[in-house]
Design an enzyme around this catalytic site. Structure first.
Site, short mmCIF file in Angstrom:
data_model
loop_
_atom_site.label_atom_id
_atom_site.label_comp_id
_atom_site.label_asym_id
_atom_site.label_seq_id
_atom_site.Cartn_x
_atom_site.Cartn_y
_atom_site.Cartn_z
N ARG A 162 -15.19 2.18 -1.78
CA ARG A 162 -14.94 0.83 -1.27
C ARG A 162 -15.05 0.84 0.24
O ARG A 162 -14.50 1.71 0.90
CB ARG A 162 -13.54 0.35 -1.68
CG ARG A 162 -13.30 -1.08 -1.22
CD ARG A 162 -11.97 -1.63 -1.68
NE ARG A 162 -10.87 -1.03 -0.94
CZ ARG A 162 -9.59 -1.27 -1.20
NH1 ARG A 162 -9.26 -2.07 -2.21
NH2 ARG A 162 -8.64 -0.73 -0.49
N GLU A 198 -10.85 -10.27 -6.03
CA GLU A 198 -9.42 -10.22 -5.71
C GLU A 198 -8.95 -11.46 -4.94
O GLU A 198 -7.82 -11.54 -4.51
CB GLU A 198 -9.09 -8.95 -4.92
CG GLU A 198 -9.91 -8.73 -3.68
CD GLU A 198 -9.57 -7.41 -2.98
OE1 GLU A 198 -8.57 -6.76 -3.32
OE2 GLU A 198 -10.33 -7.04 -2.06
N ASN A 248 -3.92 -6.63 -7.47
CA ASN A 248 -2.84 -6.65 -6.46
C ASN A 248 -3.02 -7.85 -5.54
O ASN A 248 -2.08 -8.59 -5.25
CB ASN A 248 -2.84 -5.37 -5.62
CG ASN A 248 -2.85 -4.13 -6.49
OD1 ASN A 248 -2.51 -4.19 -7.65
ND2 ASN A 248 -3.26 -3.00 -5.93
N ASP A 249 -4.26 -8.02 -5.07
CA ASP A 249 -4.50 -9.17 -4.19
C ASP A 249 -4.76 -10.44 -4.98
O ASP A 249 -4.36 -11.52 -4.54
CB ASP A 249 -5.69 -8.87 -3.26
CG ASP A 249 -5.24 -8.01 -2.09
OD1 ASP A 249 -4.23 -8.35 -1.48
OD2 ASP A 249 -5.88 -6.97 -1.83
N CYS A 306 -9.23 -2.36 -10.99
CA CYS A 306 -8.67 -1.24 -10.24
C CYS A 306 -7.33 -1.58 -9.59
O CYS A 306 -6.75 -0.77 -8.89
CB CYS A 306 -9.67 -0.77 -9.17
SG CYS A 306 -10.03 -2.05 -7.96
N HIS A 351 0.83 -1.20 0.00
CA HIS A 351 0.00 0.00 0.00
C HIS A 351 0.87 1.25 0.00
O HIS A 351 0.56 2.26 -0.64
CB HIS A 351 -0.92 -0.03 1.23
CG HIS A 351 -2.02 0.97 1.16
ND1 HIS A 351 -2.58 1.50 2.28
CD2 HIS A 351 -2.64 1.54 0.12
CE1 HIS A 351 -3.51 2.37 1.91
NE2 HIS A 351 -3.57 2.40 0.61
N ARG A 387 -10.46 4.31 -1.96
CA ARG A 387 -10.05 3.52 -0.79
C ARG A 387 -10.33 4.36 0.46
O ARG A 387 -9.88 5.51 0.53
CB ARG A 387 -8.54 3.23 -0.84
CG ARG A 387 -8.10 2.25 -1.92
CD ARG A 387 -6.60 2.02 -1.79
NE ARG A 387 -6.11 0.93 -2.61
CZ ARG A 387 -5.53 1.08 -3.80
NH1 ARG A 387 -5.37 2.30 -4.31
NH2 ARG A 387 -5.09 0.04 -4.47
C1 PEP Z 1 -6.19 -4.78 -5.35
O1 PEP Z 1 -6.05 -5.67 -4.52
O2 PEP Z 1 -5.85 -4.89 -6.55
C2 PEP Z 1 -6.74 -3.47 -4.96
C3 PEP Z 1 -7.01 -2.54 -5.83
O3 PEP Z 1 -6.93 -3.27 -3.62
P1 PEP Z 1 -5.77 -2.86 -2.58
O4 PEP Z 1 -4.50 -2.61 -3.37
O5 PEP Z 1 -6.26 -1.65 -1.88
O6 PEP Z 1 -5.70 -4.05 -1.71
MG MG Z 2 -7.02 -5.51 -2.59
#
Ligand code: PEP
Ligand code: MG
Length: 582
Positions: free
Chosen positions: A338, A440, A463-464, A511, A195, A302
């Site tokens: 979110r 995710e 990302n997740d 996203c 993050h 976020r």
């Molecule tokens: C993700 O997981 O791709 C996402 C956008 O959420 P975050 O990066 O806030 O976990």
């Molecule tokens: Mg995420």
């Protein structure tokens, strides 16, 4: 000149910075000499006492969270720190310096810390010598509390134009230092998907993570060049090297000016297919960048920042006021809010009244919707505020980290309860607010059809999704080289999600960071993605590629690409991507 070459660090953005180094050794908060007026003495002493009290509460909260199975020397550590907080050398002596010499509380504490550490340094006993780390830990916590109480603003060093070198940084550090005009970040740990890295990218601050031993080898005040595209740090460069990088900065600015021409141009492919380009934001302050880069909406707001860097949880009024600021600022542009995604790489301050247990494996623990469902009293004020703000603005609600229909049903039930409460109270809200899921977790992608039937939209969080599919901790620099958006399994899950959304005729956006990386734009278009949400700074670069894209050809080429991906050597596939899937 020395070179810490690529491979040691990983760049998280595509920019260059040149400036003097500023070392944050072992995360110790630095305090500059500063004094106060006689009139401020009482308030200063009171703040110091409050900061100590808070530190005690924070340590006790940590101690209460330690699982019973943890070795006893760990809790003994905390007890040592608690004892230090009772010790007059830390808890009282700084007050004398405030009263007698009018030093600021933060600086008085720093002076006393230095004196204590000197005593430890001079000891022969190696065990006792290491106790200075405990002193630093405790002092740091008090300094942090003083900072949160707004007490040391004047005593912090000037960071304008400086390149920060730290062991690691929290998201809150990145924001605070970003506001103070730092030129770049270099961290010894962390990965490009954490993050903190995402924030640094969004703030446009060149950042390199995972530069092991950077705080040992780089010197305070020496000139550094940070090339975050290549992941390279150059220390003490010669003038011709500086000149070379200055030229690259000029070229970069020229390129940015060219991209600016695209702001008001439509985002569509050569065959006129409209592609929606939206922004990811974290704070109401990000609205400016959203609008100036021509986003047609906010695809991911976020909300974790409302919970970070503070001691009390936000109430409904604060949620509502913050979201209202965002919707008013966006002036009719749609926004996807979110719900809270705390846990793992998004933590609150210790003692903030929220119990996110320090699990052994926090990414798999009580995170995001799991935490919210366990703590409805934490979740409900946010749900109420989102529903209310949606009464007067185009707002959608997005749920993070759903993994089962059972969870989704529990969320829906809670939303229904909240709606009934709002109706009873006569408060206006949007009963038909669109509800969507972050896809995710692989389980959600594999059950995308079931989710699509029960939801209004999807947003793919790569990302997740990549973290959980490939079992790669997204914040661990030791495995960040294995974080591979092109892994066949990842691409299959993305494709399955897009196809399921299309079958059930619900919108699907992406996203995660992949959506804002121009290297993947053509591939994602070829996979059928038509909505992208990204940090505002990436919008125009992606728009440029969209406008140059021949969609029917990309769809054909992507099919081939996907077929080859199981066998094709990675470098060949990369070459195909780099040449625009030609
Ligand atoms: C993700 O997981 O791709 C996402 C956008 O959420 P975050 O990066 O806030 O976990
Ligand atoms: Mg995420």
């Amino acid at each position: 000149m020395s070179l810490l070459c690529s491979g040691i660090g990983v760049g998280v953005s595509r920019a260059i910075a040149i400036g003097p180094a500023h070392l944050l050794k072992s995360g110790l908060i630095e305090v500059q000499p500063s004094t106060i007026s006689a009139k401020q003495i009482d308030a200063e002493c009171e703040s110091f006492l409050q900061a100590i009290k808070l530190a005690r509460r924070q340590l006790k909260a940590v101690r209460n969270k330690i699982p019973a199975s943890t070795p006893s020397d760990i809790s003994a550590f905390i007890d040592t720190h608690l004892l230090m907080l009772e010790d007059s050398a830390l808890a009282e002596a700084p007050l004398e310096l405030v009263r007698i010499h009018c030093l600021s509380a933060a600086y008085a504490l720093q002076v006393k810390r230095d004196a204590l550490v000197k005593v430890f340094d001079e000891m022969d006993d190696p065990y006792l010598r290491t106790r200075k780390d405990d002193v630093d830990h405790v002092v740091n916590q008090i300094q942090k509390n003083l900072r949160n109480l707004g007490m040391d603003v004047t005593s912090t060093p000037d960071l304008q134009g400086r390149i920060i070198i730290a062991s690691d940084l929290t998201p809150a550090d990145a924001i605070l230092m970003g506001n103070r005009g730092v030129a770049a970040f270099i961290t010894e740990y962390g990965s490009p998907m954490s993050h903190t890295a995402i924030l640094a990218r969004s703030l446009g601050i060149p950042t390199i993570v995972g530069v092991h031993n950077a705080t040992r080898y780089l010197q305070q005040d020496e000139t550094l060049i940070v090339d975050s595209e290549q992941g390279i740090v150059l220390a003490d460069p010669s003038w011709d090297i500086i000149e070379h990088f200055n030229q690259r900065i000029v070229q970069q600015r020229y390129h940015e000016a060219e991209l600016q021409q695209l702001v008001n141009k439509p985002s569509r492919t050569l065959d006129k297919t409209a592609i929606s380009l939206q922004a990811n934001i974290e704070l109401p302050e990000d609205i400016d960048a959203t609008l100036t880069n021509g986003a047609v909406g906010v695809g991911l707001y976020r909300t974790e920042f409302l919970f970070m860097n503070r001691q009390q949880l936000p109430d409904e009024a604060e949620h509502y006021a913050t979201y209202k600021r965002v919707t008013d600022g966006l002036n009719g542009i749609p926004v996807t809010i979110r719900t809270l995604d705390l846990g793992a790489d998004k933590q609150t301050e210790e003692g903030a009244g929220l119990c996110t247990p320090s699990a052994c494996n926090p990414a798999l623990g009580l995170r995001a919707i799991r935490l919210c469902l366990k703590e409805p009293e934490l979740f409900k004020p946010q749900l109420r505020a989102i529903l209310r703000v949606a009464a007067d603005a185009p707002v959608r609600m997005l749920i993070p980290m759903l993994s089962s229909m059972h969870e989704l049903n529990a969320v829906k039930q809670l939303i229904e309860e909240v709606k009934q409460e709002l109706t009873k109270e006569g408060l206006s809200f949007n009963p038909n607010i669109p509800l969507g899921a972050m896809i995710e977790v692989p389980a959600a992608a594999l059950s995308a059809d079931a989710f699509a039937k029960a939801l209004d939209f999807f947003s793919i969080g790569t990302n997740d999704l990549i973290q959980y599919t490939l079992a790669i901790d997204r914040i661990d620099d030791e495995v960040s080289h294995l974080f591979d958006p092109l892994h066949p399994s990842v691409l299959r899950l993305i494709k399955m999600t897009i196809d399921a959304a299309n079958r059930h005729k619900i919108p699907v956006s992406m996203c995660g960071e992949m959506a804002g990386d121009p290297r993947y734009t053509r591939l994602l278009l070829g996979l059928g993605l038509r909505e992208f949400s990204m940090q505002p700074g990436a919008l125009l670069e992606v728009k440029k590629i969209v406008r140059e894209s021949d969609l029917p050809q990309l769809i054909r080429r992507t099919e081939q690409f996907i077929k080859q991906i199981d066998e094709g050597p990675a470098d060949k596939l990369w070459a195909m991507l780099a040449s625009g899937l030609e």
